[in-house]
Design a protein around this motif. Structure first.
Motif, short mmCIF file in Angstrom:
data_model
loop_
_atom_site.label_atom_id
_atom_site.label_comp_id
_atom_site.label_asym_id
_atom_site.label_seq_id
_atom_site.Cartn_x
_atom_site.Cartn_y
_atom_site.Cartn_z
N UNK A 193 0.87 -1.25 -0.01
CA UNK A 193 -0.14 -0.15 -0.12
C UNK A 193 0.92 1.15 -0.23
N UNK A 194 0.18 2.47 -0.12
CA UNK A 194 0.93 3.74 -0.31
C UNK A 194 1.67 4.13 1.16
N UNK A 195 2.66 4.81 1.25
CA UNK A 195 3.26 5.66 2.28
C UNK A 195 2.44 6.91 2.16
N UNK A 196 2.45 7.26 3.32
CA UNK A 196 1.40 8.63 3.56
C UNK A 196 2.11 9.63 4.66
N UNK A 197 1.97 10.83 4.39
CA UNK A 197 2.60 11.84 5.70
C UNK A 197 1.85 11.80 6.77
N UNK A 198 2.31 11.86 7.85
CA UNK A 198 1.60 11.97 9.38
C UNK A 198 1.76 13.56 9.43
N UNK A 199 2.83 14.11 8.99
CA UNK A 199 3.17 15.61 9.04
C UNK A 199 3.91 15.83 7.96
N UNK A 200 3.43 16.62 7.06
CA UNK A 200 4.06 16.86 5.70
C UNK A 200 5.11 17.84 5.98
N UNK A 201 5.92 17.67 4.85
CA UNK A 201 7.17 18.66 4.94
C UNK A 201 6.70 20.17 4.73
N UNK A 202 7.31 21.24 5.14
CA UNK A 202 7.19 22.60 4.88
C UNK A 202 8.41 23.16 4.36
N UNK A 203 8.32 24.33 3.88
CA UNK A 203 9.66 25.17 3.67
C UNK A 203 10.39 25.19 4.86
N UNK A 204 9.81 25.39 6.22
CA UNK A 204 10.68 25.41 7.22
C UNK A 204 11.26 24.23 7.68
N UNK A 205 10.73 23.38 7.66
CA UNK A 205 11.14 21.90 8.09
C UNK A 205 11.91 21.01 7.06
N UNK A 206 11.55 21.19 5.77
CA UNK A 206 12.33 20.09 4.79
C UNK A 206 13.70 20.29 4.88
N UNK A 207 14.27 21.50 4.86
CA UNK A 207 15.74 21.88 4.88
C UNK A 207 16.36 21.92 6.29
N UNK A 208 15.64 21.75 7.31
CA UNK A 208 16.38 22.00 8.64
C UNK A 208 15.63 21.24 9.56
N UNK A 209 15.56 20.04 9.58
CA UNK A 209 14.92 18.97 10.30
C UNK A 209 15.71 19.04 11.61
N UNK A 210 14.77 18.99 12.65
CA UNK A 210 15.21 19.08 14.18
C UNK A 210 16.47 18.08 14.61
N UNK A 211 17.29 18.45 15.57
CA UNK A 211 18.17 17.53 15.93
C UNK A 211 17.69 16.21 16.70
#
Length: 216
Positions: free
Chosen positions: A182-200
């Motif tokens: 089956x498909x993979x899906x987002x529980x929390x989709x990427x945003x401009x703020x989070x895609x390039x700077x995920x948390x430690x």
């Protein structure tokens, strides 16, 4: 050039052309908007892998070894030209470049996500697989740091269903299917703020470990 499963060429119907357009749009979003490389991946049907290897140990869950990645920054026209050579390929993201991934059981991951949001912790993208896993995107380097972080937090001796994926690993990205389940899906989709700077990883690991221990 077709994409084959068990030696049978897929028919290029209108529905498949629409699906290909959707795939290209998704790839262009990942490369152009989020700044991620995308690797064409195998798909599975009837338990057999499109890579053509009858002894494949991970049907529909690995990159195509002969397909080059579509690089970060590629626009839709570039993506369409590149992806046309691999119609029907799954979208796979290489781990260890823009992000590492902490993977836990989906039930524990969902509970942890609710708690983290209530606590106001910084969060990156989170996706769920059809095989019951939740994948938290964190800053690169987490896989190498994980044993030390767990030790410092007192979780090193605990029996936790928690793993970290780093360089050399790939994950299947929405909206692609994983292994024919089956498909993979987002529980929390990427945003401009989070895609390039995920948390430690250290900011999320305590909550994830606690929820894994509680759910175990």
């Amino acid at each position: 050039m077709g994409f084959t499963i068990g030696g049978i060429r897929e028919m290029r119907s209108g529905s498949r052309r629409r699906a290909r357009t959707t795939e290209c749009t998704a790839v262009a979003e990942y490369t152009g908007l989020w700044g991620w490389d995308v690797q064409p991946g195998a798909r599975a049907a009837g338990g057999r892998c499109s890579c053509g290897d009858r002894a494949c140990t991970a049907p529909g869950a690995h990159p195509l070894s002969f397909a080059p990645p579509v690089p970060a920054g590629a626009a839709l026209d570039d993506v369409t030209r590149a992806w046309s050579a691999y119609p029907g390929a799954a979208l796979m993201l290489p781990v260890g470049r823009a992000f590492d991934v902490i993977e836990v059981a989906e039930a524990a991951g969902r509970r942890a996500l609710v708690r983290m949001e209530r606590m106001g912790l910084p969060l990156g993208p989170v996706c769920a697989t059809p095989t019951g896993r939740a994948q938290f995107f964190v800053a690169p380097g987490a896989a190498a740091e994980l044993p030390r972080l767990l030790y410092r937090m007192g979780w090193d001796d605990a029996d936790l269903d928690l793993h970290c994926l780093g360089p050399g690993a790939h994950i299947t990205a929405p909206p692609s299917q994983l292994g024919g389940f089956g498909p993979v899906h987002w529980l929390r989709a990427p945003t401009l703020d989070t895609a390039g700077a995920p948390p430690q990883a250290r900011l999320l690991l305590g909550t994830l470990a606690y929820m894994c221990h509680r759910t175990h």
